[in-house]
Design an enzyme around this catalytic site. Sequence first.
Site: not given
Ligand code: IPE
Ligand code: IPE
Ligand code: MG
Length: 267
Positions: A35, A52, A146
Amino acid sequence: MKKLVQLAEPGSADESLARKLDSEVLPRHVAVIMDGNGRWAQERGRPRVEGHRAGVAAVRDTIEGAAELGLEVLTLYAFSVENWKRPRYEVWTLMNLLKEYLLKELSNLVENDIRLTVLGRWRELDPSVVSLIERAEQATRDCRGLRLNIALNYSGRMEIVDACRQIVADWAQGKGTDIDEETLGRYLYTSGLPDPDLLIRTSGEMRISNFLLWQISYSEICVIDTLWPDFRRGHLIQAILDFQTRNRRFGGLQSDSEDDVCDTRSV
Ligand code: IPE
Ligand code: IPE
Ligand code: MG
């Protein structure tokens, strides 16, 4: 683990961290909620998708580190069912990064004996993604190093629903079994794999976001502030070092307690 120590640059931070690990208490399965990509980009005044893109290097390094540590299973949360609520361009970019990854990294996975499996309703994705996943799963099927799970179009609740549906379908065909925890576990996407011992979440958020709801009942949780694009194997080792200080009790007392175990419903 020896491999990581040998391969790390002598005198490097990774090498000295890896030397601190107790090879006897390595987690068998590490799951990661990757995240913070969006915030990483925003901090730099760049569009979210740049985060990303930068996250791919973190994925590569974490997988390499996990393989060198000799972990059995690494599960990475890449895209949740709820992530469809994001802007179309962001979702498109994520899917394209995944396709690029599968195209570019497949030979590396095979070379490093890494078996790739995808968890979630991935068959509902675009056919171009589905065919690359099928190819990668097929090509790495016999790899015995793995086990790399990528959770994609994944939802922990849906996983449990899917398991129940499959149990009912099997019943309808006369293949009914009693439902207990062991049976349900066999119908999950993670069938046959140990539950995660350690769950890592980056970017400081203290939540599970619908990830592996059944499997993490006794996982140790490590939330770190680092945003995913900055995550490297050193952070993985640090999280495992933290894990090694935990006293896992599974509802009982310390494992070295000498008291008689009650083990009955009446006292
Ligand atoms: C969790 O992250 C999902 C992934 C890492 C794929 P999100 O960014 O989607 O989660 P929330 O919305 O903060 O709970
Ligand atoms: C995690 O990073 C990637 C996915 C959920 C696909 P985010 O895109 O959720 O990044 P934040 O949480 O908005 O910073
Ligand atoms: Mg996120």
